[in-house]
Write an enzyme that holds these catalytic residues in place. Sequence first.
Site, PDB file in Angstrom:
ATOM      1  N   ARG A 121       0.797  -1.221   0.000  1.00  0.00           N
ATOM      2  CA  ARG A 121       0.000   0.000   0.000  1.00  0.00           C
ATOM      3  C   ARG A 121       0.843   1.290   0.000  1.00  0.00           C
ATOM      4  O   ARG A 121       0.769   2.102   0.927  1.00  0.00           O
ATOM      5  CB  ARG A 121      -1.003  -0.021   1.168  1.00  0.00           C
ATOM      6  CG  ARG A 121      -1.782  -1.319   1.182  1.00  0.00           C
ATOM      7  CD  ARG A 121      -2.985  -1.278   2.018  1.00  0.00           C
ATOM      8  NE  ARG A 121      -4.079  -0.566   1.404  1.00  0.00           N
ATOM      9  CZ  ARG A 121      -5.320  -0.571   1.860  1.00  0.00           C
ATOM     10  NH1 ARG A 121      -5.614  -1.240   2.929  1.00  0.00           N
ATOM     11  NH2 ARG A 121      -6.253   0.107   1.258  1.00  0.00           N
ATOM     12  N   ARG A 400     -14.262  -2.979  11.974  1.00  0.00           N
ATOM     13  CA  ARG A 400     -13.889  -1.766  11.229  1.00  0.00           C
ATOM     14  C   ARG A 400     -14.789  -1.534  10.023  1.00  0.00           C
ATOM     15  O   ARG A 400     -14.850  -0.421   9.517  1.00  0.00           O
ATOM     16  CB  ARG A 400     -12.445  -1.878  10.753  1.00  0.00           C
ATOM     17  CG  ARG A 400     -11.477  -1.891  11.901  1.00  0.00           C
ATOM     18  CD  ARG A 400     -10.092  -2.132  11.425  1.00  0.00           C
ATOM     19  NE  ARG A 400      -9.581  -0.900  10.840  1.00  0.00           N
ATOM     20  CZ  ARG A 400      -8.307  -0.606  10.782  1.00  0.00           C
ATOM     21  NH1 ARG A 400      -7.428  -1.430  11.258  1.00  0.00           N
ATOM     22  NH2 ARG A 400      -7.908   0.517  10.245  1.00  0.00           N
TER      23      ARG A 400
HETATM   24  C1  UD1 Z   1      -9.436   2.073  -1.376  1.00  0.00           C
HETATM   25  C2  UD1 Z   1     -10.387   1.468  -0.379  1.00  0.00           C
HETATM   26  C3  UD1 Z   1     -10.110  -0.026  -0.225  1.00  0.00           C
HETATM   27  C4  UD1 Z   1     -10.169  -0.700  -1.580  1.00  0.00           C
HETATM   28  C5  UD1 Z   1      -9.271   0.003  -2.583  1.00  0.00           C
HETATM   29  C6  UD1 Z   1      -9.405  -0.532  -4.000  1.00  0.00           C
HETATM   30  C7  UD1 Z   1     -10.840   3.284   1.163  1.00  0.00           C
HETATM   31  C8  UD1 Z   1     -10.689   3.834   2.540  1.00  0.00           C
HETATM   32  N1  UD1 Z   1     -10.208   2.125   0.918  1.00  0.00           N
HETATM   33  O1  UD1 Z   1      -8.118   1.901  -0.848  1.00  0.00           O
HETATM   34  O2  UD1 Z   1     -11.106  -0.570   0.638  1.00  0.00           O
HETATM   35  O3  UD1 Z   1      -9.741  -2.037  -1.456  1.00  0.00           O
HETATM   36  O4  UD1 Z   1      -9.588   1.410  -2.625  1.00  0.00           O
HETATM   37  O5  UD1 Z   1     -10.712  -0.452  -4.438  1.00  0.00           O
HETATM   38  O6  UD1 Z   1     -11.547   3.836   0.323  1.00  0.00           O
HETATM   39  N2  UD1 Z   1      -1.135   2.218  -5.189  1.00  0.00           N
HETATM   40  C9  UD1 Z   1       0.174   2.558  -5.466  1.00  0.00           C
HETATM   41  N3  UD1 Z   1       0.584   3.817  -5.172  1.00  0.00           N
HETATM   42  C10 UD1 Z   1      -0.259   4.756  -4.643  1.00  0.00           C
HETATM   43  C11 UD1 Z   1      -1.593   4.389  -4.372  1.00  0.00           C
HETATM   44  C12 UD1 Z   1      -2.003   3.117  -4.650  1.00  0.00           C
HETATM   45  O7  UD1 Z   1       0.953   1.747  -5.952  1.00  0.00           O
HETATM   46  O8  UD1 Z   1       0.189   5.885  -4.417  1.00  0.00           O
HETATM   47  C13 UD1 Z   1      -1.604   0.840  -5.496  1.00  0.00           C
HETATM   48  C14 UD1 Z   1      -2.022   0.067  -4.247  1.00  0.00           C
HETATM   49  O9  UD1 Z   1      -0.914  -0.530  -3.612  1.00  0.00           O
HETATM   50  C15 UD1 Z   1      -2.978  -0.942  -4.829  1.00  0.00           C
HETATM   51  C16 UD1 Z   1      -3.657  -0.165  -5.965  1.00  0.00           C
HETATM   52  O10 UD1 Z   1      -2.791   0.935  -6.248  1.00  0.00           O
HETATM   53  O11 UD1 Z   1      -2.267  -2.014  -5.373  1.00  0.00           O
HETATM   54  C17 UD1 Z   1      -5.041   0.368  -5.618  1.00  0.00           C
HETATM   55  O12 UD1 Z   1      -4.991   1.125  -4.448  1.00  0.00           O
HETATM   56  P1  UD1 Z   1      -5.990   2.329  -4.137  1.00  0.00           P
HETATM   57  O13 UD1 Z   1      -7.055   2.397  -5.188  1.00  0.00           O
HETATM   58  O14 UD1 Z   1      -5.184   3.537  -3.899  1.00  0.00           O
HETATM   59  O15 UD1 Z   1      -6.630   1.840  -2.785  1.00  0.00           O
HETATM   60  P2  UD1 Z   1      -6.892   2.682  -1.475  1.00  0.00           P
HETATM   61  O16 UD1 Z   1      -7.329   4.054  -1.835  1.00  0.00           O
HETATM   62  O17 UD1 Z   1      -5.759   2.520  -0.528  1.00  0.00           O
END
Ligand code: UD1
Length: 421
Positions: A121, A400
């Site tokens: 993450r 949660r």
């Molecule tokens: C949100 C949700 C979570 C859900 C996810 C995907 C909330 C509070 N949480 O998490 O429940 O499972 O969306 O639908 O809304 N990534 C990167 N770099 C970044 C950001 C993300 O590499 O800067 C990657 C992550 O590691 C992951 C993918 O992108 O593999 C998707 O993540 P993201 O859509 O950002 O999920 P969250 O916002 O953390």
Amino acid sequence: MSILTITGGSKLSGIIEIPGAKNAVLPVLAATLLNKGISILENCPELDDVFTMLEILSALGCKIEREGSRIIVDATTLSSSVIPENLAKRMRSSIIMLGAVLGRCGDVLVSYPGGCEIGMRPIDMHLRALEQMGAEVDGLSHGMLKVSASKLQGCEILLDYPSVGATENIMLAATYAEGETIIRNAAKEPEIEDLQEFLKKMGVDVSGAGSGVIRIQGKKEIKSEPVHKIIPDRIVAGTYLAAAAATGGSLVVTGVEYDHIGSILYCLKRIGCKIKHYQGGVVTLESQGRLKAIDLIRTSPYPGFPTDMQPQIVSLLSICSGTSIVVETVFESRFRYTEQLLKLGADINVQGRAAIIRGVEKLKGAEVEARDLRGGAALIIAGLAAEGETRISGVGYIDRGYEKVEKVLSKVGAQIRRVED
Ligand code: UD1
């Protein structure tokens, strides 16, 4: 520490009213910080993550009132830009405060979120975008992160991946930036549209949520009294429907947005459940006889099959006849919970990002441990379907995302109790 004990085998039957979405209320609560006034939010779920978010808002100087599912935030008196470390550590998604606090205060100090049970993450996309808008990012010692900007500048941002959190952070930072910000390859999740709706009610000129390209015109000041109802939780709805399917039951869920759960319902239909939907947000599910495997499901960003439903569907597929393959494309290590399903007799073989699930006739109750939220929900589904007693520890993770889960399920016929260990 509490544990859930489930005596499996009872068919679920009845009605469940679906509460507001956790993943919608958290960014909307962060957005209230941008309003130098009072924001009223309705249909907020009563969950630990929401309470932690309220503690963070209080620590930043906001006045909070809560009456059941209604939350009133007065951010006029915001006085700090330091997100307390102990609260940030309790809730990974505190990172969505970054854009809002930076926009309102010109700087923000927060602890760097670490990896968790479902993967690393990282937040590189969040930080790159803020830097592109003129912010300076400093990694400090002890895992703290300082982001500052005397002025944020609107610009065009192309995300490498439609990250939900990065899209939200940019939308919030852009609200007080100078000029227009355009986010391309933005996340299309319903929670993004809900955030846009709230920002509009606050008086922000924002459009395009749901389309993949979002435009935000920066404002100098926001002082308004928005009243906003949070959208229903599509993952909670999907979880209870999957639980009913696993027990061969019939369930009515109310207060849902049919379109938001389209990919989940499609999947439940493919395994043999009868699904109907009615006006006013009502969906019914009937599950009779042995359900059948699905050759392949791939998780993907909305409107694809949600990664947050992957564990629950794997749990259900573990008792369907035939072999299913589920590929996880969003998070790199989101199959760790399957080790716990094996204890109940499931036949699941994980190879990298794919799980091969050979459906067994029956699961058998066992002692298992939840180590993340949705993996915990998968264990409840398995326990409800299994013969005998299942004891689930790590209930804090489940709390949660699911309000009073044992009460909700008991009301529709499950034999489930929370006991203090
Ligand atoms: C949100 C949700 C979570 C859900 C996810 C995907 C909330 C509070 N949480 O998490 O429940 O499972 O969306 O639908 O809304 N990534 C990167 N770099 C970044 C950001 C993300 O590499 O800067 C990657 C992550 O590691 C992951 C993918 O992108 O593999 C998707 O993540 P993201 O859509 O950002 O999920 P969250 O916002 O953390």
